[in-house]
Design a protein around this motif. Structure first.
Motif, PDB file in Angstrom:
ATOM      1  N   LYS A   1       0.979  -1.056  -0.060  1.00  0.00           N
ATOM      2  CA  LYS A   1       0.125   0.258  -0.222  1.00  0.00           C
ATOM      3  C   LYS A   1       1.307   0.888  -0.157  1.00  0.00           C
ATOM      4  N   ASP A   2       1.577   1.057   0.977  1.00  0.00           N
ATOM      5  CA  ASP A   2       2.988   2.328   0.612  1.00  0.00           C
ATOM      6  C   ASP A   2       3.472   2.314  -0.846  1.00  0.00           C
ATOM      7  N   ILE A   3       4.294   1.854  -0.981  1.00  0.00           N
ATOM      8  CA  ILE A   3       4.519   1.628  -2.684  1.00  0.00           C
ATOM      9  C   ILE A   3       3.207   2.445  -3.620  1.00  0.00           C
ATOM     10  N   ILE A   4       2.068   2.313  -3.822  1.00  0.00           N
ATOM     11  CA  ILE A   4       0.934   2.493  -4.116  1.00  0.00           C
ATOM     12  C   ILE A   4       1.345   3.810  -4.035  1.00  0.00           C
ATOM     13  N   ASN A   5       0.645   4.005  -2.861  1.00  0.00           N
ATOM     14  CA  ASN A   5       0.324   5.768  -2.138  1.00  0.00           C
ATOM     15  C   ASN A   5       1.572   5.979  -3.163  1.00  0.00           C
ATOM     16  N   VAL A   6       2.899   5.626  -2.981  1.00  0.00           N
ATOM     17  CA  VAL A   6       3.826   7.079  -3.486  1.00  0.00           C
ATOM     18  C   VAL A   6       3.479   6.803  -4.653  1.00  0.00           C
ATOM     19  N   ILE A   7       3.914   6.144  -5.625  1.00  0.00           N
ATOM     20  CA  ILE A   7       3.470   5.647  -6.927  1.00  0.00           C
ATOM     21  C   ILE A   7       2.231   6.999  -7.563  1.00  0.00           C
ATOM     22  N   LYS A   8       1.661   7.217  -6.626  1.00  0.00           N
ATOM     23  CA  LYS A   8       0.167   8.173  -6.958  1.00  0.00           C
ATOM     24  C   LYS A   8       0.592   8.853  -6.461  1.00  0.00           C
ATOM     25  N   SER A   9       1.955   9.191  -6.389  1.00  0.00           N
ATOM     26  CA  SER A   9       2.056  11.061  -4.966  1.00  0.00           C
ATOM     27  C   SER A   9       2.220  11.762  -7.055  1.00  0.00           C
ATOM     28  N   LYS A  10       1.253  12.660  -6.973  1.00  0.00           N
ATOM     29  CA  LYS A  10       1.215  14.489  -8.023  1.00  0.00           C
ATOM     30  C   LYS A  10       2.792  14.590  -7.803  1.00  0.00           C
ATOM     31  N   GLN A  11       3.414  14.218  -6.997  1.00  0.00           N
ATOM     32  CA  GLN A  11       4.648  14.837  -6.381  1.00  0.00           C
ATOM     33  C   GLN A  11       6.122  14.279  -8.015  1.00  0.00           C
ATOM     34  N   ASN A  12       5.519  13.572  -8.034  1.00  0.00           N
ATOM     35  CA  ASN A  12       6.440  12.520  -9.042  1.00  0.00           C
ATOM     36  C   ASN A  12       6.431  12.852 -10.311  1.00  0.00           C
ATOM     37  N   ILE A  13       5.248  13.481 -10.707  1.00  0.00           N
ATOM     38  CA  ILE A  13       5.361  14.349 -12.249  1.00  0.00           C
ATOM     39  C   ILE A  13       6.339  15.158 -11.659  1.00  0.00           C
ATOM     40  N   TYR A  14       6.649  16.438 -11.002  1.00  0.00           N
ATOM     41  CA  TYR A  14       8.031  17.326 -10.870  1.00  0.00           C
ATOM     42  C   TYR A  14       8.972  16.930 -11.210  1.00  0.00           C
ATOM     43  N   ILE A  15       9.057  15.380 -10.213  1.00  0.00           N
ATOM     44  CA  ILE A  15       9.984  15.477 -10.096  1.00  0.00           C
ATOM     45  C   ILE A  15      11.160  14.474 -11.218  1.00  0.00           C
ATOM     46  N   ILE A  16       9.511  13.772 -12.432  1.00  0.00           N
ATOM     47  CA  ILE A  16      10.206  13.638 -13.933  1.00  0.00           C
ATOM     48  C   ILE A  16      10.629  14.917 -14.355  1.00  0.00           C
ATOM     49  N   CYS A  17       9.928  16.091 -14.073  1.00  0.00           N
ATOM     50  CA  CYS A  17      10.067  17.549 -14.999  1.00  0.00           C
ATOM     51  C   CYS A  17      11.543  18.146 -14.437  1.00  0.00           C
ATOM     52  N   TRP A  18      12.362  17.772 -13.303  1.00  0.00           N
ATOM     53  CA  TRP A  18      13.275  18.645 -12.835  1.00  0.00           C
ATOM     54  C   TRP A  18      14.884  17.324 -13.185  1.00  0.00           C
ATOM     55  N   PHE A  19      14.465  16.431 -13.213  1.00  0.00           N
ATOM     56  CA  PHE A  19      15.414  15.052 -13.905  1.00  0.00           C
ATOM     57  C   PHE A  19      15.700  15.084 -14.977  1.00  0.00           C
ATOM     58  N   LEU A  20      14.450  15.933 -15.647  1.00  0.00           N
ATOM     59  CA  LEU A  20      14.566  15.670 -17.441  1.00  0.00           C
ATOM     60  C   LEU A  20      15.782  16.848 -17.796  1.00  0.00           C
ATOM     61  N   PHE A  21      15.938  18.256 -16.452  1.00  0.00           N
ATOM     62  CA  PHE A  21      16.429  19.225 -17.233  1.00  0.00           C
ATOM     63  C   PHE A  21      18.150  18.968 -16.982  1.00  0.00           C
ATOM     64  N   PHE A  22      18.148  17.852 -15.980  1.00  0.00           N
ATOM     65  CA  PHE A  22      19.494  17.228 -15.412  1.00  0.00           C
ATOM     66  C   PHE A  22      20.738  18.074 -16.951  1.00  0.00           C
ATOM     67  N   PHE A  23      20.823  17.784 -18.269  1.00  0.00           N
ATOM     68  CA  PHE A  23      22.091  17.297 -18.585  1.00  0.00           C
ATOM     69  C   PHE A  23      22.324  18.259 -18.861  1.00  0.00           C
ATOM     70  N   PRO A  24      21.016  19.186 -19.339  1.00  0.00           N
ATOM     71  CA  PRO A  24      20.832  20.563 -19.531  1.00  0.00           C
ATOM     72  C   PRO A  24      21.354  21.639 -19.119  1.00  0.00           C
ATOM     73  N   LEU A  25      21.142  21.557 -17.734  1.00  0.00           N
ATOM     74  CA  LEU A  25      21.775  22.201 -16.554  1.00  0.00           C
ATOM     75  C   LEU A  25      23.204  22.012 -16.419  1.00  0.00           C
ATOM     76  N   LYS A  26      23.437  20.473 -16.592  1.00  0.00           N
ATOM     77  CA  LYS A  26      24.766  20.489 -15.879  1.00  0.00           C
ATOM     78  C   LYS A  26      25.833  21.056 -16.756  1.00  0.00           C
ATOM     79  N   THR A  27      25.171  20.611 -18.187  1.00  0.00           N
ATOM     80  CA  THR A  27      26.518  20.698 -18.990  1.00  0.00           C
ATOM     81  C   THR A  27      26.066  22.361 -19.374  1.00  0.00           C
ATOM     82  N   GLN A  28      25.693  23.179 -19.520  1.00  0.00           N
ATOM     83  CA  GLN A  28      26.033  24.760 -19.656  1.00  0.00           C
ATOM     84  C   GLN A  28      26.210  25.332 -18.030  1.00  0.00           C
ATOM     85  N   LEU A  29      25.832  24.868 -16.704  1.00  0.00           N
ATOM     86  CA  LEU A  29      26.405  24.548 -16.402  1.00  0.00           C
ATOM     87  C   LEU A  29      27.928  25.344 -16.094  1.00  0.00           C
ATOM     88  N   ASP A  30      28.681  24.079 -15.985  1.00  0.00           N
ATOM     89  CA  ASP A  30      30.275  23.747 -16.762  1.00  0.00           C
ATOM     90  C   ASP A  30      30.217  24.739 -18.121  1.00  0.00           C
TER      91      ASP A  30
END
Length: 204
Positions: A3-32
């Motif tokens: 039940k805990d795993i299902i609740n985590v997977i259903k969390s709306k925050q996951n959308i923000y997490i994916i979006c943040w990580f989608l910017f990982f390489f553009p942010l890292k390379t251009q910060l460098d």
């Protein structure tokens, strides 16, 4: 547990997490790129910028161009030669310190905390890659290079372990493993394989 795993997977925050990580390489390379550009203008009189183009990888490429910088290095002092190596780790270090202070004050993970995780992961990823290179290509490194790599490898892999096992609880660990990794590889594909070469190509 299920039940805990299902609740985590259903969390709306996951959308923000994916979006943040989608910017990982553009942010890292251009910060460098940005740090290198500022460092070059302030401390190298623009010598590096005159030779290299700032591309989607955030690294220097081209054997002939590297030879030109090696020649210029003969006239650089220690900070001009090596300062940028250490400076590139500072954003991740500051992000971790800020994250640590927020965690000590409030254990509830907010979207800003995930952004700080992204920045901290820049140097964690670099240190992990450096460790793998040391293990598999140890003979190719000089003693000076090894002594330079070891402190950053130790510090940032320790930071990564601290974040995962101490700062993260069960929910954040699961989110990082599922949605963070999903966004990370999505970022790698979109930026390093598709958008990056089109927007900031490597010019030989």
């Amino acid at each position: 547990m299920k039940k805990d795993i299902i609740n985590v997977i259903k969390s709306k925050q996951n959308i923000y997490i994916i979006c943040w990580f989608l910017f990982f390489f553009p942010l890292k390379t251009q910060l460098d790129n940005g740090l290198m550009l500022v460092f070059d203008l302030l401390f190298r009189n623009g010598i590096t910028s005159a030779v290299f183009n700032y591309n989607y990888t955030g690294t220097f490429t081209g054997c002939e161009k590297i030879k030109e910088i090696v020649k210029a290095n003969l006239y650089f002092n220690w900070f001009q030669k090596h300062g940028i190596y250490w400076i590139k780790f500072l954003p991740s270090l500051f992000a971790f310190i800020f994250l640590f202070k927020r965690w000590k004050k409030d254990n509830y993970f907010k979207n800003l905390d995930w952004f700080l995780i992204i920045i901290a992961c820049f140097s964690i990823l670099t240190s992990l890659n450096d460790l793998i290179s040391l293990l598999f290509y140890f003979d190719n490194y000089s003693s000076e290079q090894i002594l330079r790599l070891l402190p950053t490898v130790f510090v940032f892999l320790s930071i990564g372990a601290f974040i995962f096992f101490k700062i993260f609880n069960f929910k954040e660990r699961l989110q990082a493993i599922i949605f963070g990794i999903l966004g990370f590889y999505g970022s790698f594909f979109l930026w390093m394989q598709f958008l990056g070469p089109k927007i900031l190509p490597i010019i030989h």
